[in-house]
Scaffold this motif. Structure first.
Motif, PDB file in Angstrom:
ATOM      1  N   ALA A 151      -6.921   3.467  -5.281  1.00  0.00           N
ATOM      2  CA  ALA A 151      -6.814   3.026  -6.677  1.00  0.00           C
ATOM      3  C   ALA A 151      -5.762   1.945  -6.782  1.00  0.00           C
ATOM      4  N   ALA A 152      -6.009   1.003  -7.688  1.00  0.00           N
ATOM      5  CA  ALA A 152      -4.985   0.000  -7.976  1.00  0.00           C
ATOM      6  C   ALA A 152      -3.887   0.648  -8.788  1.00  0.00           C
ATOM      7  N   LEU A 153      -2.647   0.277  -8.490  1.00  0.00           N
ATOM      8  CA  LEU A 153      -1.513   0.859  -9.214  1.00  0.00           C
ATOM      9  C   LEU A 153      -1.165  -0.020 -10.409  1.00  0.00           C
ATOM     10  N   GLY A 154      -0.355   0.582 -11.270  1.00  0.00           N
ATOM     11  CA  GLY A 154      -0.059  -0.054 -12.543  1.00  0.00           C
ATOM     12  C   GLY A 154       0.802  -1.290 -12.470  1.00  0.00           C
ATOM     13  N   PHE A 200       4.719   0.086  -9.429  1.00  0.00           N
ATOM     14  CA  PHE A 200       4.557  -1.126  -8.623  1.00  0.00           C
ATOM     15  C   PHE A 200       3.100  -1.541  -8.597  1.00  0.00           C
ATOM     16  N   SER A 201       2.899  -2.849  -8.502  1.00  0.00           N
ATOM     17  CA  SER A 201       1.518  -3.289  -8.361  1.00  0.00           C
ATOM     18  C   SER A 201       1.195  -3.198  -6.884  1.00  0.00           C
ATOM     19  N   GLY A 202       0.059  -2.680  -6.600  1.00  0.00           N
ATOM     20  CA  GLY A 202      -0.322  -2.478  -5.209  1.00  0.00           C
ATOM     21  C   GLY A 202      -1.473  -1.510  -5.219  1.00  0.00           C
ATOM     22  N   ASN A 219       0.828  -1.211   0.000  1.00  0.00           N
ATOM     23  CA  ASN A 219       0.000   0.000   0.000  1.00  0.00           C
ATOM     24  C   ASN A 219       0.857   1.253   0.000  1.00  0.00           C
ATOM     25  N   PHE A 220       0.521   2.171  -0.871  1.00  0.00           N
ATOM     26  CA  PHE A 220       1.216   3.457  -0.920  1.00  0.00           C
ATOM     27  C   PHE A 220       0.280   4.534  -0.400  1.00  0.00           C
ATOM     28  N   LEU A 221       0.717   5.187   0.674  1.00  0.00           N
ATOM     29  CA  LEU A 221      -0.038   6.311   1.225  1.00  0.00           C
ATOM     30  C   LEU A 221       0.434   7.548   0.499  1.00  0.00           C
ATOM     31  N   GLN A 279       8.635  -4.319  -2.307  1.00  0.00           N
ATOM     32  CA  GLN A 279       7.743  -5.205  -3.056  1.00  0.00           C
ATOM     33  C   GLN A 279       8.084  -6.671  -2.792  1.00  0.00           C
ATOM     34  N   ARG A 280       9.381  -6.947  -2.672  1.00  0.00           N
ATOM     35  CA  ARG A 280       9.772  -8.338  -2.411  1.00  0.00           C
ATOM     36  C   ARG A 280       9.274  -8.810  -1.042  1.00  0.00           C
ATOM     37  N   PHE A 281       9.301  -7.925  -0.056  1.00  0.00           N
ATOM     38  CA  PHE A 281       8.790  -8.328   1.269  1.00  0.00           C
ATOM     39  C   PHE A 281       7.317  -8.659   1.152  1.00  0.00           C
ATOM     40  N   GLN A 282       6.611  -7.822   0.426  1.00  0.00           N
ATOM     41  CA  GLN A 282       5.181  -8.045   0.244  1.00  0.00           C
ATOM     42  C   GLN A 282       4.947  -9.406  -0.409  1.00  0.00           C
TER      43      GLN A 282
END
Ligand SMILES: Nc1ncnc2c1ncn2[C@@H]1O[C@H](COP(=O)(O)OP(=O)(O)O)[C@@H](O)[C@H]1O
Ligand SMILES: [Mg+2]
Length: 224
Positions: free
Chosen positions: A218-221, A202-204, A30-32, A180-183
């Motif tokens: 919103a979903a990211l690209g 990043f997807s997220g 998640n990106f705030l 992203q790798r941790f996720q």
């Protein structure tokens, strides 16, 4: 993993957060996002139990942080990894010692520390840097040491406040790639950033804050 309901936080007569409802599943990235002053850092401080909400509820892994007794905060923080813009490494300690610090503070047995520290350094691509001092590292390497230190407890939740604020675009992308790798291995990640272009790669999920309100998701690209 994270559930906020009608969360508000005031500083004086100013609402830093207002009526925030949010649920973030385990293992999500998640990106705030939002302009300066939007409330991003305040939300992260609530999730770190550094502050309590004035209204509503903040719940992480079933723990109500608004009522968490102060003496239970260290145990909670052992399940959370925190990364900041400036990693604030101890200048007179080696990379190894800096990363081992949270384990030491938690009274983790000395012989068991080595494998944990080395695993964390390996995850951020600094396996060979154990004996170096912070001043012998580049800015990007120092930030990676900060991330290794946040991971050494194997937290279920990683919170990062503008972790790429001091880095150029290439290093920023590298650091975000680490998160992203941790996720991907099941860690829940929340990153505050105002770098929209970077997050887009990043997807997220993007969570947009403005004036203390959650105004969009919103979903990211994930184009990269
Ligand atoms: N400790 C504090 N004391 C007073 N006001 C604060 C404090 N922390 C944040 N604020 C105010 O709360 C609002 C949100 O700040 P912050 O969460 O730092 O936003 P962001 O991280 O998105 O830039 C701002 O108006 C800021 O001035
Ligand atoms: Mg901030």
């Amino acid at each position: 993993m994270i559930r906020l309901s009608q969360v508000g936080k005031r500083y004086g007569d100013r609402d830093a957060l207002r009526g925030v409802d949010l649920e973030l599943p385990k293992g999500s990235l998640n990106f705030l996002m939002g302009p300066s002053g939007a409330g991003k850092s305040t939300l992260l401080r609530l999730l770190l139990a550094l502050e309590r909400p004035d209204a509503g509820q903040v719940e992480v892994a079933g723990i109500n942080l608004g009522t968490l007794p102060r003496r239970q905060r260290p145990a909670y923080l052992r399940r959370v990894g925190a990364v900041f813009q400036d990693p604030q490494l101890l200048a007179d300690r080696t990379v190894y010692q800096n990363v081992a610090l949270p384990l030491q503070l938690a009274g983790y047995p000395e012989p068991a520390q080595g494998p944990r520290v080395r695993a964390a350094l390996g995850q951020v691509g600094l396996a060979g840097a154990e004996g170096r001092l912070p001043r012998a590292l580049s800015t990007g390497e120092r930030q990676r040491v900060g991330i290794a230190r946040a991971l050494v407890h194997r937290p279920a939740l990683v919170l990062a406040d503008e972790p790429t604020g001091n880095l150029d675009p290439a290093l920023s992308a590298e650091i975000m790639g680490l998160f992203q790798r941790f996720q991907q291995v099941g860690v829940t990640v929340v990153i505050a950033t105002h770098d929209v272009d970077l997050a887009q790669r990043f997807s997220g999920q993007a969570l947009h804050l403005e004036g203390g309100r959650l105004v969009g998701r919103a979903a990211l690209g994930g184009a990269s």
